[in-house]
Motif scaffolding. Structure first.
Motif, PDB file in Angstrom:
ATOM      1  N   VAL A 133      44.734  44.793  40.289  1.00 51.07           N
ATOM      2  CA  VAL A 133      44.324  44.778  41.699  1.00 51.07           C
ATOM      3  C   VAL A 133      44.910  43.527  42.348  1.00 51.07           C
ATOM      4  N   PRO A 134      45.563  43.694  43.505  1.00 49.30           N
ATOM      5  CA  PRO A 134      46.151  42.521  44.184  1.00 49.30           C
ATOM      6  C   PRO A 134      45.106  41.442  44.487  1.00 49.30           C
ATOM      7  N   ASN A 135      45.499  40.207  44.288  1.00 51.83           N
ATOM      8  CA  ASN A 135      44.660  39.041  44.564  1.00 51.83           C
ATOM      9  C   ASN A 135      43.357  39.020  43.763  1.00 51.83           C
ATOM     10  N   ARG A 136      43.334  39.677  42.631  1.00 52.67           N
ATOM     11  CA  ARG A 136      42.195  39.618  41.701  1.00 52.67           C
ATOM     12  C   ARG A 136      42.737  39.159  40.363  1.00 52.67           C
ATOM     13  N   SER A 137      41.877  38.644  39.515  1.00 47.44           N
ATOM     14  CA  SER A 137      42.345  38.160  38.218  1.00 47.44           C
ATOM     15  C   SER A 137      41.301  38.409  37.139  1.00 47.44           C
ATOM     16  N   PHE A 138      41.792  38.411  35.931  1.00 48.89           N
ATOM     17  CA  PHE A 138      40.951  38.553  34.746  1.00 48.89           C
ATOM     18  C   PHE A 138      40.360  37.186  34.424  1.00 48.89           C
ATOM     19  N   ASP A 139      39.048  37.141  34.165  1.00 47.43           N
ATOM     20  CA  ASP A 139      38.400  35.865  33.878  1.00 47.43           C
ATOM     21  C   ASP A 139      37.310  36.085  32.826  1.00 47.43           C
ATOM     22  N   TYR A 140      37.428  35.379  31.714  1.00 48.49           N
ATOM     23  CA  TYR A 140      36.438  35.503  30.646  1.00 48.49           C
ATOM     24  C   TYR A 140      35.050  35.066  31.101  1.00 48.49           C
ATOM     25  N   PHE A 141      34.982  34.105  31.997  1.00 52.22           N
ATOM     26  CA  PHE A 141      33.681  33.658  32.491  1.00 52.22           C
ATOM     27  C   PHE A 141      33.024  34.727  33.377  1.00 52.22           C
ATOM     28  N   ASP A 142      33.838  35.521  34.077  1.00 53.60           N
ATOM     29  CA  ASP A 142      33.285  36.646  34.831  1.00 53.60           C
ATOM     30  C   ASP A 142      32.697  37.683  33.876  1.00 53.60           C
ATOM     31  N   ILE A 143      33.389  37.935  32.781  1.00 53.93           N
ATOM     32  CA  ILE A 143      32.869  38.876  31.775  1.00 53.93           C
ATOM     33  C   ILE A 143      31.534  38.367  31.241  1.00 53.93           C
ATOM     34  N   ALA A 144      31.467  37.073  30.954  1.00 54.64           N
ATOM     35  CA  ALA A 144      30.218  36.487  30.463  1.00 54.64           C
ATOM     36  C   ALA A 144      29.101  36.641  31.494  1.00 54.64           C
ATOM     37  N   ALA A 145      29.404  36.389  32.768  1.00 49.98           N
ATOM     38  CA  ALA A 145      28.395  36.544  33.823  1.00 49.98           C
ATOM     39  C   ALA A 145      27.965  38.004  33.941  1.00 49.98           C
ATOM     40  N   ASN A 146      28.925  38.925  33.828  1.00 43.41           N
ATOM     41  CA  ASN A 146      28.602  40.358  33.873  1.00 43.41           C
ATOM     42  C   ASN A 146      27.663  40.736  32.731  1.00 43.41           C
ATOM     43  N   MET A 147      28.002  40.300  31.519  1.00 39.59           N
ATOM     44  CA  MET A 147      27.195  40.642  30.345  1.00 39.59           C
ATOM     45  C   MET A 147      25.816  40.006  30.400  1.00 39.59           C
ATOM     46  N   LEU A 148      25.758  38.760  30.854  1.00 35.90           N
ATOM     47  CA  LEU A 148      24.450  38.107  30.995  1.00 35.90           C
ATOM     48  C   LEU A 148      23.592  38.826  32.031  1.00 35.90           C
ATOM     49  N   GLY A 149      24.207  39.232  33.129  1.00 31.10           N
ATOM     50  CA  GLY A 149      23.477  39.983  34.149  1.00 31.10           C
ATOM     51  C   GLY A 149      22.946  41.295  33.589  1.00 31.10           C
ATOM     52  N   ALA A 150      23.770  42.004  32.828  1.00 28.74           N
ATOM     53  CA  ALA A 150      23.344  43.267  32.216  1.00 28.74           C
ATOM     54  C   ALA A 150      22.177  43.016  31.257  1.00 28.74           C
ATOM     55  N   ALA A 151      22.292  42.001  30.422  1.00 33.11           N
ATOM     56  CA  ALA A 151      21.235  41.698  29.453  1.00 33.11           C
ATOM     57  C   ALA A 151      19.938  41.291  30.149  1.00 33.11           C
ATOM     58  N   PHE A 152      20.044  40.440  31.173  1.00 37.14           N
ATOM     59  CA  PHE A 152      18.842  40.022  31.893  1.00 37.14           C
ATOM     60  C   PHE A 152      18.236  41.175  32.686  1.00 37.14           C
ATOM     61  N   GLY A 153      19.059  42.108  33.150  1.00 38.42           N
ATOM     62  CA  GLY A 153      18.533  43.302  33.809  1.00 38.42           C
ATOM     63  C   GLY A 153      17.672  44.112  32.858  1.00 38.42           C
ATOM     64  N   ILE A 154      18.114  44.224  31.621  1.00 36.92           N
ATOM     65  CA  ILE A 154      17.351  44.940  30.600  1.00 36.92           C
ATOM     66  C   ILE A 154      16.053  44.192  30.284  1.00 36.92           C
ATOM     67  N   ILE A 155      16.151  42.889  30.105  1.00 37.52           N
ATOM     68  CA  ILE A 155      14.972  42.078  29.779  1.00 37.52           C
ATOM     69  C   ILE A 155      13.949  42.137  30.905  1.00 37.52           C
ATOM     70  N   CYS A 156      14.407  41.967  32.128  1.00 43.42           N
ATOM     71  CA  CYS A 156      13.509  42.013  33.283  1.00 43.42           C
ATOM     72  C   CYS A 156      12.845  43.379  33.401  1.00 43.42           C
ATOM     73  N   PHE A 157      13.643  44.422  33.214  1.00 46.34           N
ATOM     74  CA  PHE A 157      13.086  45.773  33.261  1.00 46.34           C
ATOM     75  C   PHE A 157      11.994  45.932  32.218  1.00 46.34           C
TER      76      PHE A 157
END
Length: 135
Positions: A100-124
């Motif tokens: 995607v133009p003007n977007r980039s791959f970032d390992y820290f974004d993946i970590a934030a995505n995974m943490l958000g998914a995990a915390f969504g499960i925990i909160c639920f």
């Protein structure tokens, strides 16, 4: 028809928000980076956004299927499935940003995505055990 496709009336009212959120998340994550309006500079704003997007994604999808789990073993399987779902989507979306133009791959974004998914499960899970109306 497979039993996992048959939803009762209560669950049908929960499918639409989860589908809409998924589509909006994909649009936001796969839109060219220069298409977003400028916003105030907040430290780690990007990571916070990634976290929240995936937190809400997993929370909404869990709302649909939680009533199907009626034993501890099924709960564990359901939560594990959604954690894997969150991880796969987190990595896939970030990988697709390479194209995607003007977007980039970032390992820290993946970590934030995974943490958000995990915390969504925990909160639920916490809200579910508290018998909250949010779930």
């Amino acid at each position: 028809m497979p039993s996992w496709l048959v939803l009762d009336k209560f669950q049908n009212s929960r499918v639409l928000p989860a589908l809409i959120w998924t589509v909006l998340l994909l649009i936001a994550m796969l839109s060219p980076g220069d298409k977003f309006p400028s916003t105030p500079q907040i430290p780690h704003k990007d990571k916070i956004v990634h976290f929240m997007l995936f937190f809400i994604l997993n929370f909404l999808w869990l709302r649909i299927w939680m009533n199907e789990a009626n034993s501890k073993k099924k709960y564990l399987k359901l939560f594990t499935s959604y954690l894997v779902f969150g991880i796969i989507i987190a990595i896939l979306v970030e990988y697709l940003q390479l194209y995607v133009p003007n977007r980039s791959f970032d390992y820290f974004d993946i970590a934030a995505n995974m943490l958000g998914a995990a915390f969504g499960i925990i909160c639920f899970y916490i809200l579910y055990k508290m018998d909250s109306k949010l779930v």
